[in-house]
Design a protein around this motif. Sequence first.
Motif, short mmCIF file in Angstrom:
data_model
loop_
_atom_site.label_atom_id
_atom_site.label_comp_id
_atom_site.label_asym_id
_atom_site.label_seq_id
_atom_site.Cartn_x
_atom_site.Cartn_y
_atom_site.Cartn_z
N UNK A 33 0.81 -1.21 0.00
CA UNK A 33 0.00 0.00 0.00
C UNK A 33 0.84 1.25 0.00
N UNK A 34 1.96 1.23 0.74
CA UNK A 34 2.83 2.39 0.81
C UNK A 34 3.50 2.69 -0.54
N UNK A 35 3.86 1.64 -1.27
CA UNK A 35 4.50 1.85 -2.58
C UNK A 35 3.61 2.70 -3.47
N UNK A 36 2.31 2.35 -3.53
CA UNK A 36 1.38 3.08 -4.39
C UNK A 36 1.18 4.50 -3.88
N UNK A 37 0.93 4.63 -2.58
CA UNK A 37 0.60 5.93 -2.03
C UNK A 37 1.79 6.89 -2.06
N UNK A 38 2.99 6.38 -1.79
CA UNK A 38 4.15 7.26 -1.71
C UNK A 38 4.54 7.81 -3.08
N UNK A 39 4.33 7.03 -4.13
CA UNK A 39 4.56 7.59 -5.47
C UNK A 39 3.63 8.78 -5.68
N UNK A 40 2.36 8.63 -5.30
CA UNK A 40 1.42 9.74 -5.41
C UNK A 40 1.80 10.91 -4.53
N UNK A 41 2.31 10.62 -3.34
CA UNK A 41 2.72 11.68 -2.41
C UNK A 41 3.83 12.54 -3.02
N UNK A 42 4.84 11.87 -3.61
CA UNK A 42 5.95 12.63 -4.19
C UNK A 42 5.52 13.36 -5.45
N UNK A 43 4.60 12.80 -6.18
CA UNK A 43 4.04 13.53 -7.33
C UNK A 43 3.35 14.81 -6.85
N UNK A 44 2.57 14.70 -5.78
CA UNK A 44 1.88 15.87 -5.25
C UNK A 44 2.86 16.89 -4.72
N UNK A 45 3.92 16.44 -4.07
CA UNK A 45 4.87 17.39 -3.49
C UNK A 45 5.50 18.27 -4.57
N UNK A 46 5.90 17.64 -5.67
CA UNK A 46 6.47 18.40 -6.78
C UNK A 46 5.42 19.33 -7.38
N UNK A 47 4.22 18.82 -7.60
CA UNK A 47 3.15 19.62 -8.21
C UNK A 47 2.76 20.78 -7.31
N UNK A 48 2.70 20.54 -6.02
CA UNK A 48 2.33 21.61 -5.09
C UNK A 48 3.37 22.71 -5.08
N UNK A 49 4.66 22.34 -5.02
CA UNK A 49 5.72 23.34 -5.06
C UNK A 49 5.63 24.16 -6.34
N UNK A 50 5.40 23.48 -7.47
CA UNK A 50 5.36 24.18 -8.75
C UNK A 50 4.13 25.07 -8.85
N UNK A 51 3.00 24.61 -8.32
CA UNK A 51 1.79 25.42 -8.33
C UNK A 51 1.98 26.70 -7.51
N UNK A 52 2.62 26.58 -6.34
CA UNK A 52 2.88 27.76 -5.52
C UNK A 52 3.77 28.74 -6.26
N UNK A 190 -4.57 12.11 -8.95
CA UNK A 190 -3.96 10.77 -8.95
C UNK A 190 -3.46 10.43 -7.55
N UNK A 191 -2.91 11.40 -6.84
CA UNK A 191 -2.46 11.15 -5.47
C UNK A 191 -3.64 10.78 -4.57
N UNK A 192 -4.77 11.47 -4.74
CA UNK A 192 -5.95 11.14 -3.95
C UNK A 192 -6.36 9.69 -4.17
N UNK A 193 -6.31 9.22 -5.41
CA UNK A 193 -6.67 7.84 -5.72
C UNK A 193 -5.68 6.85 -5.12
N UNK A 194 -4.43 7.25 -5.00
CA UNK A 194 -3.40 6.32 -4.51
C UNK A 194 -3.61 5.91 -3.05
N UNK A 195 -4.34 6.71 -2.28
CA UNK A 195 -4.56 6.36 -0.88
C UNK A 195 -5.46 5.14 -0.72
#
Length: 429
Positions: A33-52, A190-195
């Motif tokens: 479960x962590x493998x799937x979710x953590x990929x989404x987490x790191x995708x969100x982290x990059x996207x969030x930084x770029x959005x800001x 996609x990150x939301x779905x990964x949870x």
Amino acid sequence: MPAYAGGGEADTARRSGMFGSLRVRNYRYYASGQVVSLVGLWMQRVAQDWLVLELSDGSPVALGIAAALQFTPTLFLSLWAGVLADRMDKRRLLVGLEIGLGLCALVLGLLDVTGLVQLWQVYLLCLVLGAVAAVETPVRQSFVVELVGRDQLTNAVALNSMTFNLARMVGPAVAGVMIIAVGTGWVFLINALSFVGVIVGLLRMDAAKLHRGEPVPREKGQLVEGLRYVRRRPDLVILLCLVFFISTFGLNFYVTLAVLARNTFGGDADAYGLLSTLLAVGTLAGATLAARRSARGRPRLRLLFLGSLAFGVLEIAAGLMPSLWLSGAVLIPVGIAMMTFTTTANATVQLSVAPAMRGRVMGLYMLVFLGGNPLGGPVMGWLAEHFTPRAPLVVGGVVAILSAVVGAVVLARRGGVTLRATLNRGRRD
């Protein structure tokens, strides 16, 4: 005395070397479960930084504010989360918390893809996400020993780091491509779905095979009791101080790499993704080495201090490199040194405390590990904006070196507190 289940699985895992924890069924559900979710987490982290950065016209200070808001709840909630972890069923508690994290990603994604997102909304969701994560992280950290048992904990911590950093390597690279192709909003969705993967893994576990101790009954003063427990342990105090200074001023890559890629090297989101991925290559290698060491014995304090010293030297070198690719190349050994330090510190703390105190001590550990970010994020953003984007890496490296030297000297003057004595004390408690 604690009643532990699943002894056969634990014995098998203990004999199976580098990937021993994966022989435990409950841990396999957790890790998958962590493998799937953590990929989404790191995708969100990059996207969030770029959005800001997009919403603020490239302001490093805005990026620092977002980071500060996301980590500020740790200051107020992580200690109480440790108390909850000692009192409650950690598995059930984690299910609810993972749902909360997924909802935060879903809301941000919907706001972004519909074109309604504004900077203040991102700030607000950073704060809410940080509040949920401030409770989830200590609970999850202290849950690992229930999955595999005390003797396999060091291996499980190392494998968790491998999973985390494999996702750290894949997630930013995928996010960089997706941001250019479809925008940041779909990354959040996609990150939301990964949870879903994490929640399913938790629900499929066999509760009878968890290595649970006796739950701590609800009483007044349990938080203060945990703080007094740590205060009586000078070895833990020194270790936690070392973790605080290095994590606050040295582990600010969510600020430093985005600014370095955009404002120094003139790169796009894919350049930020490249730097994040190269750092992740190093952290994955460092976690793999930690897993190999765990098959040979318990962690050593010497390794802890050497790892922090090497991290500081290499971080300075990364900040001084003249090109994007050279900075990225140095980030690989930076990641190795970083994981040597963090995995050793985490395993040392968990193995050296009494089971009834583990949740509260890990709450304090996560407070010092993450709670300094509201200070470190804006400070590093200010340095990058008023001096040079390279300054945060250089300053962070200097702080790491000084912290390692001071910590080692203080330990030596106290008579050389050894890891063996620390771990034996935790076993006796």
